[in-house]
Design an enzyme around this catalytic site. Sequence first.
Site, PDB file in Angstrom:
ATOM      1  N   GLY A 160     -37.871  -7.010  82.038  1.00 56.48           N
ATOM      2  CA  GLY A 160     -39.276  -6.614  81.937  1.00 56.48           C
ATOM      3  C   GLY A 160     -40.018  -6.807  83.240  1.00 56.48           C
ATOM      4  N   ASP A 186     -45.162  -0.284  79.482  1.00 58.95           N
ATOM      5  CA  ASP A 186     -44.192  -1.321  79.105  1.00 58.95           C
ATOM      6  C   ASP A 186     -44.474  -2.608  79.898  1.00 58.95           C
ATOM      7  OD1 ASP A 186     -42.221  -2.700  77.822  1.00 58.95           O
ATOM      8  OD2 ASP A 186     -40.557  -1.492  78.561  1.00 58.95           O
ATOM      9  N   ASN A 210     -43.347  -7.625  69.441  1.00 57.69           N
ATOM     10  CA  ASN A 210     -42.277  -8.624  69.646  1.00 57.69           C
ATOM     11  C   ASN A 210     -42.854  -9.944  70.143  1.00 57.69           C
ATOM     12  OD1 ASN A 210     -42.860  -7.568  72.206  1.00 57.69           O
ATOM     13  ND2 ASN A 210     -40.765  -7.778  72.951  1.00 57.69           N
ATOM     14  N   ASP A 221     -39.844  -2.555  68.908  1.00 60.79           N
ATOM     15  CA  ASP A 221     -39.605  -2.551  70.361  1.00 60.79           C
ATOM     16  C   ASP A 221     -39.081  -3.889  70.900  1.00 60.79           C
ATOM     17  OD1 ASP A 221     -39.702  -1.394  73.029  1.00 60.79           O
ATOM     18  OD2 ASP A 221     -41.195  -2.940  73.369  1.00 60.79           O
ATOM     19  N   HIS A 235     -47.090  -5.439  76.295  1.00 62.81           N
ATOM     20  CA  HIS A 235     -46.681  -6.726  75.702  1.00 62.81           C
ATOM     21  C   HIS A 235     -47.723  -7.771  76.090  1.00 62.81           C
ATOM     22  CE1 HIS A 235     -42.705  -5.327  74.416  1.00 62.81           C
ATOM     23  NE2 HIS A 235     -42.720  -4.597  75.519  1.00 62.81           N
ATOM     24  N   LEU A 236     -48.475  -8.235  75.099  1.00 64.21           N
ATOM     25  CA  LEU A 236     -49.538  -9.224  75.376  1.00 64.21           C
ATOM     26  C   LEU A 236     -49.090 -10.646  75.071  1.00 64.21           C
ATOM     27  CD1 LEU A 236     -52.718  -7.277  74.185  1.00 64.21           C
ATOM     28  CD2 LEU A 236     -52.003  -7.759  76.534  1.00 64.21           C
TER      29      LEU A 236
END
Length: 427
Positions: free
Chosen positions: A323, A304, A94, A151, A62-63
């Site tokens: 997260g 992740d 996302n 996701d 996730h960037l």
Amino acid sequence: MGKAVLVIKGGEVLDETGRRRADVAIGAEGDVVGVGADLDGNRVIDAGGCLVTPGLVDLHTHLRQPGREEAETVESGSRAAALGGYTAVVAMPNTEPAIDCASVVREVIELGAKALCDVTPAGAITRGRAGVELAPMAEMAALGVHLFTDDGAGVQDARLMRRAMEYATSLGVTLGQHCEDESLAAGGHMHEGEWSSRLGIPGIPALAEELMVWRDIALSRLTGAPVHFLHLSTAGSIELVRAAKAEGLAVTAEATPHHFTLTHAEVVGYDPLFKVNPPLRSVEDVVAVKAGLADGTIDAIATDHAPHAQETKEAPFDEAPPGMVGLETALALATTELGLPVEAVLTLLSWRPARIAGLAAEHGGPVAVGRPANLCVIDPTATWVVDPATSASRSRNNPFAGRTLTGRVRHTMLRGEPVVLDGEAQR
Ligand code: DOR
């Protein structure tokens, strides 16, 4: 041999074809121009005592860009990735807005062009990841998007998922599923079990994941479409995938470092650092994830990496977002915790995920003349202590702070450019 501008000297090359002592020479175009004894070049990078391997490939990063730049940017996340030995990451869609059309795909590709590793966006399966209508997958596939996923959420509607699979088959792309039945998971904040009862936190049952794994295996059987299962966390899910593979279905799966190292007991102090989705599970589940990684049921380790700004993670457990970051620790957690030979660890972190991501022409090796020099130099015996304060990520939600790990990335080369040297990012 073509002219070498740089030589990685004194290491042991390790790729899918095996291990051998060899120097690796890199030419001006960023390709490998020689692999062998006593090579010379204008510049020498020391790899004494180290393994010279294909760069790692993360299927699940996730960037946060566009939209949540306070938590991460393509640049900061790619720097963390390079420090972790990655030469390519798949950026999850996302974001805000979601990566669900050609223009947002283009934006992320453009940001990635300046990054410290290759950044390849995943596209959303449904518009806005809302689970209602299919996203324009063809226009994203035309820009090179290979993996599609909602996701952060699973596609709840079985009919829509079936149509997505049919669409994906015709486009030659792969769907990645975040397996979570929302009706069963609703209101939950941690794994449903002994610890959720003790702590009084509503639980998410293992079945919420397993129902969707079961459904998507059945839909893959029906449509013939390949499905990649994201971040599997339960023994039951792994057993379902094992059976589907034995049947010859086109399924692949990944697991995260936190799901093979941490259990729901970590939540004892109500610290949101240990809140993640899918949640940390039981000891039996951790054992099953490790067994799945060892026997190939789970094809790849994926981070992740899910950065969150400090203030959001300082909220009460039930309000904090799920997260944890993971790019800089994945390799060392795998070498330290899995008890697998280093060849097996790299299989899980480099060449298998490169294939699933559709990146095998550029990433995942082998280390051979004519191939792009996307490489990682690992000191397998170096011991270090995880310190979130020194991370390149903009976020500090690292549950492994203070842990001593063995195995460290020394250098990372992106198309021959040393983006990390002796553990320091070069830009
Ligand atoms: O823990 C998680 N965090 N799980 C997800 O599926 C999404 C991710 C995020 O984006 O923060």
